[in-house]
Design a protein around this motif. Structure first.
Motif, PDB file in Angstrom:
ATOM      1  N   GLY A   1       0.787  -1.218   0.000  1.00 51.59           N
ATOM      2  CA  GLY A   1       0.000   0.000   0.000  1.00 51.59           C
ATOM      3  C   GLY A   1       0.819   1.268   0.000  1.00 51.59           C
ATOM      4  N   VAL A   2       0.200   2.329   0.510  1.00 50.97           N
ATOM      5  CA  VAL A   2       0.814   3.656   0.493  1.00 50.97           C
ATOM      6  C   VAL A   2       0.551   4.365   1.819  1.00 50.97           C
ATOM      7  CG1 VAL A   2       0.709   3.983  -2.007  1.00 50.97           C
ATOM      8  CG2 VAL A   2      -1.257   4.611  -0.593  1.00 50.97           C
ATOM      9  N   LEU A   3       1.327   5.418   2.035  1.00 49.85           N
ATOM     10  CA  LEU A   3       1.140   6.304   3.176  1.00 49.85           C
ATOM     11  C   LEU A   3       0.874   7.698   2.646  1.00 49.85           C
ATOM     12  CD1 LEU A   3       1.411   6.365   6.383  1.00 49.85           C
ATOM     13  CD2 LEU A   3       3.628   7.438   5.944  1.00 49.85           C
ATOM     14  N   ALA A   4      -0.252   8.282   3.034  1.00 48.87           N
ATOM     15  CA  ALA A   4      -0.592   9.654   2.647  1.00 48.87           C
ATOM     16  C   ALA A   4      -0.395  10.564   3.851  1.00 48.87           C
ATOM     17  CB  ALA A   4      -2.023   9.734   2.149  1.00 48.87           C
ATOM     18  N   THR A   5       0.336  11.639   3.664  1.00 49.22           N
ATOM     19  CA  THR A   5       0.528  12.639   4.717  1.00 49.22           C
ATOM     20  C   THR A   5      -0.207  13.902   4.314  1.00 49.22           C
ATOM     21  OG1 THR A   5       2.701  11.719   5.269  1.00 49.22           O
ATOM     22  CG2 THR A   5       2.195  13.939   6.060  1.00 49.22           C
ATOM     23  N   ILE A   6      -1.224  14.255   5.080  1.00 50.27           N
ATOM     24  CA  ILE A   6      -2.088  15.394   4.758  1.00 50.27           C
ATOM     25  C   ILE A   6      -1.774  16.544   5.704  1.00 50.27           C
ATOM     26  CG2 ILE A   6      -4.484  16.151   4.489  1.00 50.27           C
ATOM     27  CD1 ILE A   6      -5.158  13.057   4.393  1.00 50.27           C
ATOM     28  N   ASP A   7      -1.647  17.745   5.146  1.00 47.88           N
ATOM     29  CA  ASP A   7      -1.387  18.929   5.973  1.00 47.88           C
ATOM     30  C   ASP A   7      -2.220  20.089   5.460  1.00 47.88           C
ATOM     31  OD1 ASP A   7       0.102  20.196   3.799  1.00 47.88           O
ATOM     32  OD2 ASP A   7       1.749  18.837   4.309  1.00 47.88           O
ATOM     33  N   ALA A   8      -1.958  21.283   5.983  1.00 53.83           N
ATOM     34  CA  ALA A   8      -2.777  22.444   5.642  1.00 53.83           C
ATOM     35  C   ALA A   8      -2.656  22.843   4.184  1.00 53.83           C
ATOM     36  CB  ALA A   8      -2.397  23.625   6.534  1.00 53.83           C
ATOM     37  N   GLY A   9      -1.538  22.526   3.534  1.00 52.90           N
ATOM     38  CA  GLY A   9      -1.321  22.972   2.169  1.00 52.90           C
ATOM     39  C   GLY A   9      -1.535  21.939   1.096  1.00 52.90           C
TER      40      GLY A   9
ATOM     41  N   GLU B   1       3.443   8.270  -0.528  1.00 53.70           N
ATOM     42  CA  GLU B   1       4.677   7.486  -0.542  1.00 53.70           C
ATOM     43  C   GLU B   1       4.328   5.997  -0.496  1.00 53.70           C
ATOM     44  OE1 GLU B   1       8.669   6.696   2.218  1.00 53.70           O
ATOM     45  OE2 GLU B   1       7.297   8.346   2.686  1.00 53.70           O
ATOM     46  N   PRO B   2       4.922   5.187  -1.378  1.00 52.18           N
ATOM     47  CA  PRO B   2       4.695   3.738  -1.316  1.00 52.18           C
ATOM     48  C   PRO B   2       5.300   3.143  -0.046  1.00 52.18           C
ATOM     49  CG  PRO B   2       5.609   4.381  -3.443  1.00 52.18           C
ATOM     50  CD  PRO B   2       5.760   5.552  -2.531  1.00 52.18           C
ATOM     51  N   LEU B   3       4.673   2.085   0.462  1.00 50.91           N
ATOM     52  CA  LEU B   3       5.197   1.429   1.662  1.00 50.91           C
ATOM     53  C   LEU B   3       6.340   0.470   1.345  1.00 50.91           C
ATOM     54  CD1 LEU B   3       1.821   0.715   3.514  1.00 50.91           C
ATOM     55  CD2 LEU B   3       3.471   2.548   3.951  1.00 50.91           C
ATOM     56  N   ASP B   4       6.432   0.034   0.106  1.00 50.37           N
ATOM     57  CA  ASP B   4       7.557  -0.788  -0.314  1.00 50.37           C
ATOM     58  C   ASP B   4       8.663   0.141  -0.814  1.00 50.37           C
ATOM     59  OD1 ASP B   4       9.399  -2.372  -1.811  1.00 50.37           O
ATOM     60  OD2 ASP B   4       7.868  -3.907  -2.090  1.00 50.37           O
TER      61      ASP B   4
ATOM     62  N   ALA C   1       6.801  15.730  -8.251  1.00 52.31           N
ATOM     63  CA  ALA C   1       7.652  14.677  -7.696  1.00 52.31           C
ATOM     64  C   ALA C   1       8.650  15.300  -6.731  1.00 52.31           C
ATOM     65  CB  ALA C   1       8.374  13.941  -8.817  1.00 52.31           C
ATOM     66  N   LEU C   2       8.596  14.921  -5.455  1.00 49.06           N
ATOM     67  CA  LEU C   2       9.570  15.404  -4.483  1.00 49.06           C
ATOM     68  C   LEU C   2      10.898  14.678  -4.640  1.00 49.06           C
ATOM     69  CD1 LEU C   2       7.405  15.822  -1.250  1.00 49.06           C
ATOM     70  CD2 LEU C   2       7.914  17.484  -3.054  1.00 49.06           C
ATOM     71  N   ASP C   3      10.843  13.441  -5.049  1.00 47.82           N
ATOM     72  CA  ASP C   3      12.023  12.651  -5.405  1.00 47.82           C
ATOM     73  C   ASP C   3      11.553  11.551  -6.339  1.00 47.82           C
ATOM     74  OD1 ASP C   3      10.883  10.641  -3.807  1.00 47.82           O
ATOM     75  OD2 ASP C   3      12.121  11.128  -2.077  1.00 47.82           O
ATOM     76  N   GLU C   4      12.318  10.488  -6.504  1.00 46.42           N
ATOM     77  CA  GLU C   4      11.948   9.439  -7.438  1.00 46.42           C
ATOM     78  C   GLU C   4      10.819   8.550  -6.928  1.00 46.42           C
ATOM     79  OE1 GLU C   4      15.156   7.860  -4.759  1.00 46.42           O
ATOM     80  OE2 GLU C   4      14.757   9.717  -5.860  1.00 46.42           O
ATOM     81  N   ARG C   5      10.372   8.733  -5.665  1.00 52.04           N
ATOM     82  CA  ARG C   5       9.356   7.851  -5.086  1.00 52.04           C
ATOM     83  C   ARG C   5       8.135   8.567  -4.541  1.00 52.04           C
ATOM     84  NH1 ARG C   5      10.017   5.768  -0.725  1.00 52.04           N
ATOM     85  NH2 ARG C   5       8.731   3.909  -1.080  1.00 52.04           N
ATOM     86  N   ILE C   6       8.263   9.828  -4.167  1.00 52.43           N
ATOM     87  CA  ILE C   6       7.226  10.532  -3.402  1.00 52.43           C
ATOM     88  C   ILE C   6       6.660  11.681  -4.227  1.00 52.43           C
ATOM     89  CG2 ILE C   6       6.707  11.782  -1.273  1.00 52.43           C
ATOM     90  CD1 ILE C   6       9.050  10.318   0.025  1.00 52.43           C
TER      91      ILE C   6
END
Length: 459
Positions: free
Chosen positions: A223-231, A236-239, A279-284
């Protein structure tokens, strides 16, 4: 449970459905990355009306138990809640109780003492008729106005809850929320919204992660991890060997939506026209610019299924080149001869039963839209008979048996032989169902749902 606003909320989505399975190491990595909540869907309408009509799950108890063990032990160790939506595939009361029973067994085996909330979403036809009479029920395309007889004909009706009932359960201290039918996104959006995250990024993130790793370069890896903030939010993938890209993340707004820029929820509409994917990097991937427009009237979508008859199926394979040279003419002949013999033998007119003949390997999927031309090498012929009772459906299929085994074309001077897939050739499928509700009810967010705590199941 603490409901004070925070700077960000991390939602762990291990898969698109409870019972689908995953590597527990990916869940452990999500916990290590700081997950605040685990959310997962327990089903959907994807597999057709049978699961709602019969109140039966498409997953096995062992598969659900395996996945719940992974989630409950990880969440208990981290002190975070687990939210499961559309329990038992269709979200009926029976489905919620089924998952609750499995969860209780897993917790007993693992020595866990977690507060469980069950949210029931099944609807009573009599109560819905009152809403109908008051003008609070409205059709969604392509259906028209609803009548009371349609409500009464349904074996089961559920309402697709938004985030509010889930939030109510979490605020009352639930550590495990087992919800009936819910929108796929509400399951992931509830905890961040409760914690004060903005609606636009929250609903958009929930849409992207509803299918777990589907928005990644390898959906089977976890799966994935979603980080939610004000903006906005990040995905990000979990693997660690798997990546998210802006195209993969943006593309999920095309999944199961009529409009790739909008998605309606019970309390409003997600609008991603101005969303930017970077893309923040090659994964996120980072997403900003999502908006949410509150509706003037909160609505709950109804889903209902009813029995249309009883089905018997037969399947044979044809490889005779003379038959395949004009398989459509052969199929038309089979239809005509079968109709005639059913009338002669059973005395049934066309309106007293129905059958569908599908030629797999020749236009069975696309029909007239099929771009390929030329005769096929082999064709699987599926006969599906529908009748008011099982005996009649099987009787019609039995009359079709010799035709599906030996029927020659008008130009053939020999008797061909085809290959049945099973013996006996007739497979009784039992009751067949159809969806008959695609309507919404004007109501307050909690009106149609019941929340219960503890080990007892709904009576």
């Amino acid at each position: 449970m603490d409901t004070e606003p925070v700077q960000s909320v991390r939602v762990l989505a291990p898969s698109g459905m409870l019972g689908a399975g995953w590597d527990h190491a990916t869940v452990e990595r999500g916990i290590a990355l700081g997950a605040d909540v685990i959310s997962i869907d327990g089903g959907s309408t994807d597999s057709g009306p049978y699961y709602l009509g019969a109140a039966t799950a498409k997953t096995t108890a062992k598969a659900v138990a395996r996945d719940l063990r992974s989630l409950l032990t990880a969440a208990a160790g981290a002190g975070i809640p687990v939210v499961v939506g559309s329990c038992g595939t269709s979200g009926t009361d029976t489905g919620v109780d089924w998952v609750a029973g499995i969860a209780a067994e897993v917790m007993a085996e693992e020595g866990l003492d977690l507060k469980v909330a069950r949210i029931y979403s099944e609807q009573d036809a009599a109560a819905l008729k009152e809403h109908l009479g008051a003008g609070r029920v409205h059709p969604l395309p392509p259906l028209g106005e609803l009548d009371a007889e349609t409500l009464e004909s349904c074996t089961h009706i559920v309402g697709a809850m938004g985030h509010e009932p889930i939030v109510e359960a979490l605020r009352d201290g639930a550590q495990v929320v087992l919800a009936g039918r819910a929108t796929d996104t509400a399951v992931a959006a509830a905890y961040p919204l409760m914690k004060g995250m903005p609606a636009g990024p929250t609903w958009h993130a929930a849409k992207i992660i509803e299918c777990g790793g589907q928005c990644t370069s390898n959906p089977r890896a976890g799966g994935v991890l979603a980080t939610i903030d004000a903006g906005g939010f990040t995905i990000e993938p979990l693997d660690p060997e798997v990546a998210c890209t802006p195209i993969l993340v943006a593309a999920h707004m095309l999944y199961e939506t009529a409009n790739p820029f909008e998605m309606r929820e019970p309390d409003g509409t997600l609008d991603v026209r101005d969303a930017k994917y970077v893309a923040l990097d090659e994964r996120i991937v980072r997403v900003e610019g999502s908006k949410f427009h509150l509706a003037e009237q909160h609505t709950i979508k109804l889903e209902g299924a009813r029995i249309t008859g009883y089905e018997t199926m037969a399947f044979t394979a044809v490889r005779d080149p003379l038959v395949l040279a004009d398989i459509d003419a052969w199929a038309d002949l089979l239809r005509a001869v079968l109709t005639q013999r059913v009338a002669q033998t059973l005395g049934l007119a066309a309106g007293e039963y129905a059958f569908d003949l599908r030629l797999y390997g020749h236009n069975a999927v696309l029909g007239e839209l099929e771009p390929e031309t030329g005769p096929p090498r082999e064709v699987g012929v599926m006969l599906l008979v529908n009748a008011p009772d099982q005996a009649t459906a099987t009787a019609v299929a039995k009359i079709a048996n010799p035709l599906m085994l030996h029927l020659p074309t008008m130009a053939m001077d020999y008797l061909p032989s085809f290959a049945f897939a099973s013996s006996p050739a007739e497979v009784e499928r039992g009751a067949a169902y159809e969806f008959v509700l695609n309507h919404v009810v004007d109501c307050a967010p909690l009106d149609l749902f019941r929340i219960e705590f503890g080990g007892k199941t709904h009576a």
